[in-house]
Design a protein around this motif. Structure first.
Motif, PDB file in Angstrom:
ATOM      1  N   VAL A 199    -103.581 -66.646  35.589  1.00 58.84           N
ATOM      2  CA  VAL A 199    -104.264 -65.752  36.534  1.00 58.84           C
ATOM      3  C   VAL A 199    -105.312 -64.923  35.793  1.00 58.84           C
ATOM      4  CG1 VAL A 199    -102.209 -65.633  37.998  1.00 58.84           C
ATOM      5  CG2 VAL A 199    -102.634 -63.837  36.286  1.00 58.84           C
ATOM      6  N   ASP A 200    -106.093 -64.161  36.561  1.00 57.32           N
ATOM      7  CA  ASP A 200    -107.113 -63.296  35.963  1.00 57.32           C
ATOM      8  C   ASP A 200    -106.624 -61.864  35.800  1.00 57.32           C
ATOM      9  OD1 ASP A 200    -109.101 -65.354  35.898  1.00 57.32           O
ATOM     10  OD2 ASP A 200    -109.219 -65.163  38.072  1.00 57.32           O
ATOM     11  N   LYS A 201    -105.616 -61.474  36.591  1.00 58.13           N
ATOM     12  CA  LYS A 201    -105.114 -60.095  36.500  1.00 58.13           C
ATOM     13  C   LYS A 201    -103.638 -60.075  36.862  1.00 58.13           C
ATOM     14  CE  LYS A 201    -106.379 -55.376  37.649  1.00 58.13           C
ATOM     15  NZ  LYS A 201    -107.498 -54.514  38.071  1.00 58.13           N
ATOM     16  N   ILE A 202    -102.878 -59.241  36.154  1.00 56.51           N
ATOM     17  CA  ILE A 202    -101.447 -59.094  36.429  1.00 56.51           C
ATOM     18  C   ILE A 202    -101.181 -57.660  36.884  1.00 56.51           C
ATOM     19  CG2 ILE A 202     -99.113 -59.229  35.474  1.00 56.51           C
ATOM     20  CD1 ILE A 202    -100.204 -61.163  33.348  1.00 56.51           C
ATOM     21  N   ILE A 203    -100.475 -57.552  38.002  1.00 58.44           N
ATOM     22  CA  ILE A 203    -100.184 -56.269  38.645  1.00 58.44           C
ATOM     23  C   ILE A 203     -98.677 -56.120  38.765  1.00 58.44           C
ATOM     24  CG2 ILE A 203    -100.319 -55.078  40.893  1.00 58.44           C
ATOM     25  CD1 ILE A 203    -102.959 -55.170  39.649  1.00 58.44           C
ATOM     26  N   GLY A 204     -98.172 -54.915  38.609  1.00 62.93           N
ATOM     27  CA  GLY A 204     -96.780 -54.659  38.946  1.00 62.93           C
ATOM     28  C   GLY A 204     -95.949 -54.135  37.792  1.00 62.93           C
ATOM     29  N   PRO A 205     -94.930 -53.354  38.126  1.00 65.98           N
ATOM     30  CA  PRO A 205     -94.108 -52.675  37.128  1.00 65.98           C
ATOM     31  C   PRO A 205     -92.964 -53.562  36.655  1.00 65.98           C
ATOM     32  CG  PRO A 205     -93.361 -52.062  39.298  1.00 65.98           C
ATOM     33  CD  PRO A 205     -94.465 -53.078  39.490  1.00 65.98           C
TER      34      PRO A 205
ATOM     35  N   LYS B 289     -99.161 -55.291  27.873  1.00 65.02           N
ATOM     36  CA  LYS B 289    -100.090 -54.719  26.887  1.00 65.02           C
ATOM     37  C   LYS B 289    -100.584 -55.786  25.916  1.00 65.02           C
ATOM     38  CE  LYS B 289     -98.859 -49.873  26.317  1.00 65.02           C
ATOM     39  NZ  LYS B 289     -98.419 -48.910  25.303  1.00 65.02           N
ATOM     40  N   GLN B 290     -99.675 -56.688  25.523  1.00 66.01           N
ATOM     41  CA  GLN B 290    -100.063 -57.697  24.531  1.00 66.01           C
ATOM     42  C   GLN B 290    -101.001 -58.764  25.098  1.00 66.01           C
ATOM     43  OE1 GLN B 290     -96.960 -59.368  22.082  1.00 66.01           O
ATOM     44  NE2 GLN B 290     -96.175 -57.367  21.471  1.00 66.01           N
ATOM     45  N   VAL B 291    -100.897 -59.063  26.372  1.00 69.15           N
ATOM     46  CA  VAL B 291    -101.793 -60.085  26.946  1.00 69.15           C
ATOM     47  C   VAL B 291    -103.090 -59.484  27.495  1.00 69.15           C
ATOM     48  CG1 VAL B 291     -99.879 -61.658  27.493  1.00 69.15           C
ATOM     49  CG2 VAL B 291    -100.740 -60.102  29.268  1.00 69.15           C
ATOM     50  N   PHE B 292    -103.189 -58.154  27.461  1.00 68.19           N
ATOM     51  CA  PHE B 292    -104.403 -57.464  27.913  1.00 68.19           C
ATOM     52  C   PHE B 292    -105.585 -57.945  27.073  1.00 68.19           C
ATOM     53  CE2 PHE B 292    -107.080 -53.505  27.326  1.00 68.19           C
ATOM     54  CZ  PHE B 292    -107.693 -53.572  28.557  1.00 68.19           C
TER      55      PHE B 292
END
Lengths: 431, 431
Positions: free
Chosen positions: B201-207, B217-220
């Protein structure tokens, strides 16, 4: 340059990036200690690290206004004119990026909306030595000012011969409010947490070495940060109508930035591919930064030859380059095919360095394929939003069952009771 | 609750936060290995970690559509109605957050502009167990869909009794395109890099838990991520006209979320302070989640009494709460005083849980004081911008000297030559 002719799927696999960022735990640990020290000891810690890392004994972090004014006054008039043109164009472009909030009063008894506010204080990190670019200062400070940021401060490591006067002049021109001579992880810590001399900011912008980048990641959450920038990239899409000498010059303009820069040409013309390659070779021989550019061209650059116009765009979207030149006869006809690129240069005369300096769109752009999900730096990076709602008693009553139902499905009884606390009373007054 | 009466400056110092995030190097290292393994071994690695951490032997990660449809069909009609109301209001609010690009053709021979595009694919992480909220799924998936994201996928750890059917129903209602049963750092790695079964995906959302947060943080950089959310917070500004029973219920609605939740009341009325305190004590006795809420109230909560209306807002801006209730007689009159808050609830009937479920503004909000620089989740989080420029030969000529001057000041001769490559030719044709 490598010239590759292959089917589209093989080429797409070739350019796809799966890079795992491996942080250096020793650097992480060293940076963490510096940050803790700055939180605990403020200016004293900054002084200690500046003596240790930059070999200077500072009595005052803030650069006197007189030094900044003198740098501006003494700047060559031609450079001053160029910076002023850049400022005008950057300003007129970025003013169009301003957004406003909204109010929605479409349902009876319900007011909903969103307001936008600028961040109050922003910090710009400017690296030392030759990596300090006056143009980048305009590109970062001006959008913040246009957004309405009250205070834009700059930090930069102290230099043996003083800070680059062109950078100081650009800071003055961009309306930077204060400049502090402090660099490295300690400067990032100071901006995030504040010290006696340096005020804490809400967001930190700007590139730096591994200590700066690691410190930015570690203070993320206490303050906002911008993206970690990778090496520069240029992708060119061209057909046989393009001028190979110009294309080679454009590829080298990005290759000269960094040994890891990535110059890429995608074309439908094998003849153009060969001509550009020959021009790159001959231009490299007379380029001052030839060692850097040669390594970038050989190690990171390539030319891909594909059958159709459509294929050029499809492959380039997989690359998602920072800069994208479209050197086709009617370039505006293909804007719809561009999905992933930081900044697009259309046609023969939109040479990439035009965008680096004076055209107006930001030159701080998503690198390393992050154009898939990131934007150029803009006014939108210096504002934040707050939603608001107001309901009448009757409007809340209409939606009360939905709220208490969902609250109880989620096991949050206290949420349901907060809504019901409005209705016991409502029923009371009805009695 | 602690009741504090003090001067404004002391109170401001009291609420100011300087939190250094101390990452656990062991967790960092474990997460890094998991990510490397998923990059190298794809589905096989996912299968191994799901067996190890979630004690399941999966043959297929993707949840069958029939399971999702059945969960929706079997959902209690009252819950379905509530979710549908929430969807309508969330949609009508977030549609107003849509932005457009612009074109600027104000200078002769110059075309400049910016276009907006949705991200192509977004991943939602939904934690397991009781922390999986159907309302949160609507709040994250709907803005992505409204932004135009083509594919919204969800990952969630497999559960012994199957995934919460209310969450599945909400996923169907929100238009989630696929659900994968995989959790933890391995799920984040799969979303960032892709595997045979799960698309990148292009963005990851969620706690999520500490492994999920560390992995994000590491895949940012490879993908975009949302902010790391902290515990829930509610700040209430109230004067003597407010109802202490309602205020206490609202404070507890957030306190029941988490032992580290932060319920805060700031008031000009010492009498109201005491009455709210008494109501909190009595309501806590009969609250199901009393242990959690009591700890939050005692350890994190407080009531501050200040002299003037202005002071309440000044202190609350320093807190920068996730949720802010303004329980004053004419609350809309004070919107201008609010600088830092995620979402604002105006007046007696805008109880905070109204915003959690059905009002429409997003309930995924900046926590831990990050409202100073962050916004509610919105449509703007799922789009990105691309700038573009096109110049005529004459327009470039007018600005050429400024470009070459700045390029040479910055020591980038290749940049200057790329521009000049357009003018040798220009002069040629003039000859």
């Amino acid at each position: 340059m490598k010239i590759i002719e292959s089917d589209l799927n093989s080429l797409k696999r070739l350019v796809q990036r799966k890079t795992q960022q491996l942080t250096d735990l020793k650097v992480e640990d060293a940076v963490r200690r510096i940050i803790t020290d700055v939180i605990d000891n403020g200016d004293a810690a900054l002084k200690k690290y500046e003596a240790q890392f930059d070999k200077v004994d500072l009595t005052e972090f803030r650069l006197p206004q007189a030094t900044i004014d003198a740098a501006y006054d003494q700047l060559d008039q031609k450079v001053k004119d160029a910076l002023q043109l850049a400022k005008r164009n950057i300003t007129s472009f970025h003013e169009k990026e301003r957004a406003t909030g909204f109010v929605d009063a479409e349902q009876p008894g319900v007011l909903r909306g969103q307001k936008l506010l600028p961040l109050q204080r922003v910090g710009l990190y400017v690296p030392g030595g030759t990596a300090a670019y006056p143009s980048t200062l305009l590109m970062s400070a001006l959008p913040a000012k246009i957004a309405g940021v009250q205070e834009v401060v700059m930090v930069t490591p102290p230099q043996p011969d003083g800070i680059n006067p062109a950078v100081l002049a650009a800071a003055k021109l961009a309306g930077v409010d204060a400049i502090y001579q402090v660099g490295g992880a300690q400067a990032i810590a100071a901006l995030a947490y504040g010290t006696e001399s340096i005020p804490a900011v809400d967001k930190i912008i700007g590139p730096g070495n591994v200590f700066v980048a690691t410190a930015k990641k570690q203070v993320f959450g206490q303050v906002a940060i911008d993206m970690v920038a990778g090496p520069s990239e240029i992708g060119i899409i061209a057909d046989e109508t393009a001028d190979p000498r110009q294309l080679a010059a454009d590829l080298l303009s990005q290759a000269e930035h960094d040994r890891r820069a990535r110059p890429i040409l995608i074309t439908t013309s094998a003849k153009l591919a060969r001509a550009v390659d020959a021009n790159v070779t001959s231009q490299l021989k007379v380029l001052p930064r030839t060692a850097i550019a040669t390594e970038a061209v050989n190690e990171k650059g390539f030319i891909a030859v594909v059958p159709q116009t459509q294929d050029m765009f499809e492959l380039m979207n997989t690359v998602a380059p920072e800069h994208l030149e479209v050197q086709l006869a009617e370039p505006t006809q293909y804007l719809n095919l561009i999905r992933n690129a930081g900044s697009v240069f259309l046609g023969k005369y939109a040479s990439e360095p035009l965008g680096d300096y004076v055209a107006g769109p930001n030159h701080i752009l998503p690198t390393s394929g992050t154009a898939r999900f990131s934007s150029p730096l803009g006014v939108y990076d210096f504002v934040k939003r707050t939603s608001f709602i107001q309901y009448t008693q009757a409007a809340l009553k209409k939606e009360a069952t939905a709220i208490t139902t969902l609250a109880r499905v989620e096991g949050l009884e206290g949420h349901a009771r907060a809504i019901e606390a409005r209705f016991d009373q409502y029923y009371d007054t009805e009695d």
